[in-house]
Design a protein around this motif. Structure first.
Motif, PDB file in Angstrom:
ATOM      1  N   ARG A 190       0.826  -1.203   0.000  1.00 22.13           N
ATOM      2  CA  ARG A 190       0.000   0.000   0.000  1.00 22.13           C
ATOM      3  C   ARG A 190       0.866   1.263   0.000  1.00 22.13           C
ATOM      4  O   ARG A 190       0.565   2.242  -0.674  1.00 22.13           O
ATOM      5  CB  ARG A 190      -0.937  -0.031   1.211  1.00 22.13           C
ATOM      6  N   LEU A 191       1.935   1.217   0.754  1.00 21.09           N
ATOM      7  CA  LEU A 191       2.850   2.358   0.793  1.00 21.09           C
ATOM      8  C   LEU A 191       3.500   2.585  -0.571  1.00 21.09           C
ATOM      9  O   LEU A 191       3.603   3.730  -1.035  1.00 21.09           O
ATOM     10  CB  LEU A 191       3.926   2.101   1.851  1.00 21.09           C
ATOM     11  N   ALA A 192       3.929   1.510  -1.207  1.00 23.28           N
ATOM     12  CA  ALA A 192       4.585   1.632  -2.517  1.00 23.28           C
ATOM     13  C   ALA A 192       3.642   2.166  -3.577  1.00 23.28           C
ATOM     14  O   ALA A 192       4.082   2.754  -4.574  1.00 23.28           O
ATOM     15  CB  ALA A 192       5.141   0.274  -2.940  1.00 23.28           C
ATOM     16  N   ASN A 193       2.351   1.960  -3.362  1.00 26.25           N
ATOM     17  CA  ASN A 193       1.349   2.399  -4.341  1.00 26.25           C
ATOM     18  C   ASN A 193       0.452   3.504  -3.768  1.00 26.25           C
ATOM     19  O   ASN A 193      -0.730   3.582  -4.097  1.00 26.25           O
ATOM     20  CB  ASN A 193       0.500   1.204  -4.774  1.00 26.25           C
ATOM     21  N   SER A 194       1.040   4.367  -2.956  1.00 22.96           N
ATOM     22  CA  SER A 194       0.250   5.409  -2.288  1.00 22.96           C
ATOM     23  C   SER A 194      -0.413   6.368  -3.266  1.00 22.96           C
ATOM     24  O   SER A 194      -1.409   7.008  -2.917  1.00 22.96           O
ATOM     25  CB  SER A 194       1.132   6.189  -1.315  1.00 22.96           C
ATOM     26  N   ALA A 195       0.105   6.470  -4.469  1.00 14.49           N
ATOM     27  CA  ALA A 195      -0.519   7.364  -5.458  1.00 14.49           C
ATOM     28  C   ALA A 195      -1.982   6.987  -5.695  1.00 14.49           C
ATOM     29  O   ALA A 195      -2.810   7.864  -6.001  1.00 14.49           O
ATOM     30  CB  ALA A 195       0.251   7.312  -6.773  1.00 14.49           C
ATOM     31  N   LEU A 196      -2.311   5.710  -5.526  1.00 12.61           N
ATOM     32  CA  LEU A 196      -3.693   5.269  -5.735  1.00 12.61           C
ATOM     33  C   LEU A 196      -4.643   5.978  -4.775  1.00 12.61           C
ATOM     34  O   LEU A 196      -5.677   6.513  -5.187  1.00 12.61           O
ATOM     35  CB  LEU A 196      -3.799   3.754  -5.549  1.00 12.61           C
ATOM     36  N   PHE A 197      -4.298   5.987  -3.490  1.00 13.55           N
ATOM     37  CA  PHE A 197      -5.231   6.603  -2.545  1.00 13.55           C
ATOM     38  C   PHE A 197      -5.053   8.121  -2.452  1.00 13.55           C
ATOM     39  O   PHE A 197      -6.008   8.825  -2.133  1.00 13.55           O
ATOM     40  CB  PHE A 197      -5.174   5.929  -1.165  1.00 13.55           C
ATOM     41  N   ILE A 198      -3.855   8.617  -2.753  1.00 15.16           N
ATOM     42  CA  ILE A 198      -3.668  10.069  -2.788  1.00 15.16           C
ATOM     43  C   ILE A 198      -4.495  10.682  -3.916  1.00 15.16           C
ATOM     44  O   ILE A 198      -5.190  11.694  -3.746  1.00 15.16           O
ATOM     45  CB  ILE A 198      -2.180  10.408  -2.970  1.00 15.16           C
ATOM     46  N   ASN A 199      -4.448  10.077  -5.092  1.00 11.91           N
ATOM     47  CA  ASN A 199      -5.225  10.593  -6.229  1.00 11.91           C
ATOM     48  C   ASN A 199      -6.719  10.478  -5.981  1.00 11.91           C
ATOM     49  O   ASN A 199      -7.495  11.343  -6.403  1.00 11.91           O
ATOM     50  CB  ASN A 199      -4.837   9.850  -7.515  1.00 11.91           C
TER      51      ASN A 199
END
Length: 258
Positions: A241-250
């Motif tokens: 989840r941390l490595a793909n934080s752009a998913l939840f930030i966007n």
């Protein structure tokens, strides 16, 4: 890091109506705590979410009351007159979880309390990261104490573990529930916070957090995983989840623009 363990000596009062029935209790160190019970609602999984969410918040520099393990003796609660509470205490013997009671704290009121964009963005980031569905206008789960904002009640986070299937997909959810977050309108610094928080959290830090989970909480009926395998899944979930934080930030930024 380690969490202290206290022994509960006195049940004082239930704190609110609801399925989990948290309580104000006193421990053998003389302090009062908000006690969360393994025998309530979602059981140990709620305690796991409380621990992981609270400790991660602390790692990120956010204010959370001291978190402790709380032992309940087998005989504790037998004198309770309320049968529901007596049953809850009996089903909760062993290791539970508690937060230091902030005497005199007030529930955060978004209409009355100003929060700057930086702090709001930090809290929104945290809740999107740990998939915490319960920091809304209806239930802010924040307290104002000594003029500072304190985060409480992370038991609704990590909701993937209630089914514990396809956790890899759950780790990559954009988390649409962020649209209901009470602080989202103020969270205008998510990109900056994302960069800062990804420098603080790393696989080793997250491993230290996950290793705090007691094996006693990881003996699940109907699950074939060992306690160590369950810890590994939580760690992998957090790292992915941390490595793909752009998913939840966007996702959060999208709902801010609506």
């Amino acid at each position: 890091m380690d969490l202290r363990t206290v022994t509960v000596t006195r049940y004082i009062t239930p704190l609110r109506e609801g399925g989990s029935l948290p309580a104000l209790a006193e421990a053998d160190d003389g302090f009062k705590y908000v006690l969360k019970f393994r025998g309530a609602g979602h059981g140990v999984k709620a305690l796991i979410a409380e621990l992981l969410g609270g400790v991660i918040a602390q790692k990120l520099g956010l204010q959370v009351p001291e978190l402790v393990f709380a032992e309940l003796d087998e005989a504790f609660g037998r004198t309770q007159a309320d049968e529901e509470i007596q049953d809850l205490l009996q089903f909760s013997k062993g290791l539970n979880f508690a937060l230091h009671f902030l005497s005199g704290a007030l529930t955060y009121d978004p209409a009355a309390e100003e929060i700057d964009a930086y702090l709001a963005s930090k809290i929104v980031w945290l809740d999107a990261y740990i998939t915490n569905v319960d920091r809304t206008y209806r239930n802010t789960n924040m307290l104002v104490w000594h003029r500072e904002l304190w985060l409480i009640d992370h038991g609704a986070a990590f909701y993937f573990h209630h089914s514990f299937t396809n956790w890899e997909k759950s780790a990559l959810t954009p988390f649409s529930f962020i649209k209901d977050h009470v602080l989202l309108p103020k969270a205008s610094m998510l990109d900056q916070v994302d960069k800062e928080f990804k420098e603080i959290l790393n696989p080793q830090v997250l491993l230290e957090v996950v290793n705090l989970l007691p094996s006693d909480w990881l003996q699940w009926e109907g699950v074939d995983y060992t306690a160590e395998e369950i810890r590994t899944i939580y760690h992998s979930f957090l790292c992915n989840r941390l490595a793909n934080s752009a998913l939840f930030i966007n996702e959060a930024k999208k709902h801010r623009e609506c």
